[in-house]
Write an enzyme that holds these catalytic residues in place. Structure first.
Site, mmCIF file in Angstrom:
data_model
loop_
_atom_site.group_PDB
_atom_site.id
_atom_site.type_symbol
_atom_site.label_atom_id
_atom_site.label_comp_id
_atom_site.label_asym_id
_atom_site.label_seq_id
_atom_site.Cartn_x
_atom_site.Cartn_y
_atom_site.Cartn_z
ATOM 1 N N ARG A 41 -4.160 -10.130 4.436
ATOM 2 C CA ARG A 41 -4.439 -10.078 2.999
ATOM 3 C C ARG A 41 -3.175 -9.570 2.314
ATOM 4 O O ARG A 41 -2.832 -8.396 2.411
ATOM 5 C CB ARG A 41 -5.620 -9.150 2.728
ATOM 6 C CG ARG A 41 -6.063 -9.068 1.264
ATOM 7 C CD ARG A 41 -7.231 -8.090 1.134
ATOM 8 N NE ARG A 41 -7.792 -8.071 -0.206
ATOM 9 C CZ ARG A 41 -7.350 -7.296 -1.209
ATOM 10 N NH1 ARG A 41 -6.318 -6.478 -1.013
ATOM 11 N NH2 ARG A 41 -7.937 -7.335 -2.387
ATOM 12 N N LYS A 47 0.821 -1.211 0.000
ATOM 13 C CA LYS A 47 0.000 0.000 0.000
ATOM 14 C C LYS A 47 0.855 1.261 0.000
ATOM 15 O O LYS A 47 2.051 1.249 0.274
ATOM 16 C CB LYS A 47 -0.982 -0.034 1.159
ATOM 17 C CG LYS A 47 -2.073 -1.081 0.935
ATOM 18 C CD LYS A 47 -3.326 -0.826 1.730
ATOM 19 C CE LYS A 47 -4.467 -1.704 1.201
ATOM 20 N NZ LYS A 47 -5.672 -1.578 2.022
#
Length: 274
Positions: free
Chosen positions: A238, A204
């Site tokens: 995840r 991210k």
């Protein structure tokens, strides 16, 4: 939880698994590498061109069906904020709905309650796929925690048992890098809600901005953030890089005494005495 994006504009793989056969191949490979489940997405969360419900169903449902047929033991989740998509995916074999809107669709809780599926309730602000103003919070973690607690109560009121609820604080979803770092630092306050805690930190922007690393060079930072979350209570991760994540998680489990080493040879004697 491995990530399989059936989208042409994924921030991570830029459409590498948009073709159905490539997506199936990636999902089965993830299982071979040790993933417990795969998360199927047909629409990225971030801003971009509109994708209709029918288009999302066409991307997601055939993939769920193909994976179910090939590996019926593999858990499949569908990353969607639309109840109609969730309903079709569950019918095709999905066992979890990963809702990044946190029950933004009024029918979502009803659809999940009518099935045997679990639901991931994620914190975000406003609808996905649209430009939003800069993120502002007072006490970020308190606000995220209150949002998740309220949505958990809403889900249970709609008939979803507590044991089928999972929460995700939504790293980077309507949050800047300082927010996501604080969320990671205080993730134990979210784990205290009692539902299994999922974290999605892989590759991210908060990792890229913290380390000044572009996409493709964020694996060490992703693993560090993931480990910090696991040590503070996260139980589902995840991640894009399955093999590296499995090794890191299994090492954490061994350190914490949850998993024995595969073998014991170093500094041991044939008699068994160390």
């Amino acid at each position: 939880m491995a990530v399989i994006n059936r989208t042409p504009d994924s921030f991570y793989d830029k459409g590498a698994t948009f073709a159905l056969d490539r997506a199936v191949e990636r999902a089965l490979r993830a299982a071979d590498l040790g993933a417990d489940w795969v998360d199927i997405g047909g629409v990225p969360f971030g801003r971009g061109s509109a994708v209709s419900t029918a288009q999302e169903i066409d991307r997601v449902v055939p993939l769920v069906e193909a994976i179910t047929a090939a590996r019926p033991e593999l858990v499949i989740s569908v990353d969607t904020n639309r109840a109609d998509v969730a309903e079709r995916a569950i019918a095709a074999g999905a066992a979890v709905v990963n809702d990044t809107s946190g029950l933004g669709d009024e029918r979502m809780a009803e659809v999940v309650a009518a099935s045997g599926a679990h639901i991931v309730i994620t914190h975000s602000v406003g609808p996905p796929r649209v430009e939003k103003p800069p993120a502002r919070y007072g006490d970020l973690v308190a606000e995220v925690r209150a949002f998740l607690a309220e949505r958990m109560a809403r889900a249970q009121a709609a008939g979803i048992p507590a044991e089928r609820l999972i929460v995700d604080p939504g790293h980077d979803l309507d949050k800047n890098t300082l927010h996501s770092l604080e969320l990671t630092r205080r993730i134990g306050e979210i784990a205290d809600l009692g539902a299994p805690l999922l974290v999605a930190v892989s590759n991210k922007d908060f990792i890229g901005e913290t380390l000044d690393r572009p996409q493709g060079e964020r694996l060490p930072g992703s693993l560090a953030a993931m480990i910090a979350c696991v040590l503070a209570g996260a139980r589902i991760v995840r991640m894009h890089d399955v093999a590296e994540t499995v090794d890191a998680v299994r090492m954490i489990e061994a350190i914490l005494g949850w998993r024995p080493p595969v073998r014991l040879e170093h500094n041991t004697h044939p008699t068994g005495n160390v």
